[in-house]
Design a protein around this motif. Sequence first.
Motif, short mmCIF file in Angstrom:
data_model
loop_
_atom_site.label_atom_id
_atom_site.label_comp_id
_atom_site.label_asym_id
_atom_site.label_seq_id
_atom_site.Cartn_x
_atom_site.Cartn_y
_atom_site.Cartn_z
N LEU A 49 3.59 7.26 -5.09
CA LEU A 49 3.90 6.89 -3.71
C LEU A 49 3.83 8.11 -2.80
O LEU A 49 4.49 9.12 -3.05
CB LEU A 49 5.28 6.27 -3.63
N SER A 50 3.04 7.99 -1.77
CA SER A 50 2.96 9.04 -0.75
C SER A 50 3.90 8.67 0.39
O SER A 50 4.48 7.57 0.43
CB SER A 50 1.53 9.15 -0.22
N ALA A 51 4.04 9.56 1.33
CA ALA A 51 4.86 9.26 2.51
C ALA A 51 4.29 8.07 3.26
O ALA A 51 5.03 7.25 3.82
CB ALA A 51 4.92 10.50 3.42
N ARG A 52 2.95 7.91 3.26
CA ARG A 52 2.32 6.77 3.92
C ARG A 52 2.72 5.47 3.25
O ARG A 52 2.98 4.47 3.93
CB ARG A 52 0.80 6.93 3.90
N HIS A 53 2.75 5.46 1.91
CA HIS A 53 3.16 4.26 1.19
C HIS A 53 4.60 3.89 1.54
O HIS A 53 4.91 2.73 1.82
CB HIS A 53 3.04 4.48 -0.32
N LEU A 54 5.48 4.86 1.48
CA LEU A 54 6.89 4.59 1.75
C LEU A 54 7.10 4.08 3.17
O LEU A 54 7.87 3.14 3.40
CB LEU A 54 7.72 5.86 1.50
N GLN A 55 6.40 4.68 4.12
CA GLN A 55 6.52 4.25 5.51
C GLN A 55 6.00 2.82 5.67
O GLN A 55 6.61 2.00 6.36
CB GLN A 55 5.75 5.19 6.42
N ALA A 56 4.88 2.51 5.01
CA ALA A 56 4.31 1.17 5.10
C ALA A 56 5.23 0.14 4.46
O ALA A 56 5.44 -0.96 5.01
CB ALA A 56 2.93 1.13 4.44
N ILE B 259 -2.35 1.05 4.27
CA ILE B 259 -2.53 1.68 2.96
C ILE B 259 -3.52 0.92 2.06
O ILE B 259 -3.98 1.48 1.06
CB ILE B 259 -1.18 1.82 2.22
N ILE B 260 -3.86 -0.33 2.39
CA ILE B 260 -4.92 -1.03 1.66
C ILE B 260 -5.84 -1.71 2.68
O ILE B 260 -5.36 -2.35 3.61
CB ILE B 260 -4.37 -2.05 0.65
N PRO B 261 -7.16 -1.60 2.50
CA PRO B 261 -8.11 -2.08 3.51
C PRO B 261 -8.38 -3.58 3.42
O PRO B 261 -9.50 -4.02 3.14
CB PRO B 261 -9.37 -1.27 3.19
N THR C 191 -4.69 -1.71 -5.23
CA THR C 191 -4.33 -2.83 -4.36
C THR C 191 -3.39 -3.81 -5.04
O THR C 191 -2.39 -4.25 -4.46
CB THR C 191 -5.58 -3.58 -3.87
N GLY C 192 -3.69 -4.17 -6.28
CA GLY C 192 -2.83 -5.12 -7.00
C GLY C 192 -1.43 -4.60 -7.20
O GLY C 192 -0.45 -5.34 -7.07
N THR C 193 -1.31 -3.32 -7.51
CA THR C 193 0.01 -2.72 -7.72
C THR C 193 0.80 -2.68 -6.42
O THR C 193 2.00 -2.95 -6.39
CB THR C 193 -0.13 -1.31 -8.30
N VAL C 194 0.11 -2.35 -5.31
CA VAL C 194 0.78 -2.32 -4.01
C VAL C 194 1.26 -3.72 -3.63
O VAL C 194 2.41 -3.90 -3.20
CB VAL C 194 -0.17 -1.77 -2.93
N LEU C 195 0.41 -4.73 -3.79
CA LEU C 195 0.82 -6.10 -3.47
C LEU C 195 1.99 -6.54 -4.34
O LEU C 195 2.92 -7.19 -3.87
CB LEU C 195 -0.35 -7.07 -3.64
N GLY C 196 1.92 -6.21 -5.61
CA GLY C 196 3.02 -6.57 -6.50
C GLY C 196 4.33 -5.93 -6.10
O GLY C 196 5.40 -6.53 -6.23
#
Length: 331
Positions: free
Chosen positions: A6-13, A37-39, A148-153
């Motif tokens: 997780l980057s700062a962008r992920h946490l913020q999103a 964070i995902i297109p 993408t799948g991990t982020v959605l999950g």
Amino acid sequence: MDSITLSARHLQAFAEVGFQVAGGSGAHGAMTALRKIIPVEAYEFVAYDPATGRHRSLVSSGYTRVDEDAAEEYARLDPYRQAMASRVPLPMGSPGTELYYRRHLEPYGWRSGLTAPLFVGDVTDARYKARYTGLLHVNSRRALPPETGTVLGAVASTLAHVTDLTRCVIDRFGLPPGFHAIAFERGGRRRAVAGWPGSEAVEREPAMVDLARDFIDSRELSRRGLWLDSTGQWREVRVHRAGVGFHGAIHGAVIAERPCSLPYDLTAREVEVLTRVALGDSNPQIAAALVLSVRTVTTHLEHIFAKLGCDSRTRLTTKVLAEGLCRLDVP
């Protein structure tokens, strides 16, 4: 499920997704945050309605057209059932889904995508039963990144609230703190009220269904009163109109309550007397209804006038109705 760094962008999103679902712009706001964070180029939230056992498209963006029947078709696919069991997003074109994607997505240029089952609750803890609320399709004309799948999950349990049709869609009616609430459809089906804890007291009182139905059929916008529950606890009750179900399309009522002591040091019998006064009954009528002597009713009224600071039945009635001091008529 794979892990990601997780980057700062992920946490913020992730934080922004939660904010938008809870009280911001809902589905569209949440997906705007997620797109940082995902297109994702297009998405569709499909809700599962436990009242009918069927799926239906709820919110979508980016698609040329959305086939209403496609939601139920997809939800019946065996690979999606397996994805529900594993709680893992299902990639576009997975074995068993090819025909669906060729029919509904590939003709419009979509080349990659995922479908995430949505569950409210902690799906990782066996002590708590997660509740299925629907699914989220995401698509792109380009290859989506592997994470993408991990982020959605990771955000699925937050996004699940978007498709939760058991929650009540209501106008804000400004309940003070401490109230517990349940929404009712006219047919008696109960639904949770977004933002308010459920009421066990209302839940265990069967007659509340009839109270809700009577209120829905009336022309009243709201109703207030005092209720003595089955345990002997007095409760302040407020009833409001609400729209429930899919997009709040069903006329319903919210019944909210909180424990209270009787105001103005009133006794239970005095509450019954002033309730009859507010209905317009005379002293003899009150006496007959409560099986009391007229003299006893007169004495009760003297005490009530003194406690509430009123000098006439008109002023008493106005105060009682304004402050919800009547005993609530639970059928």
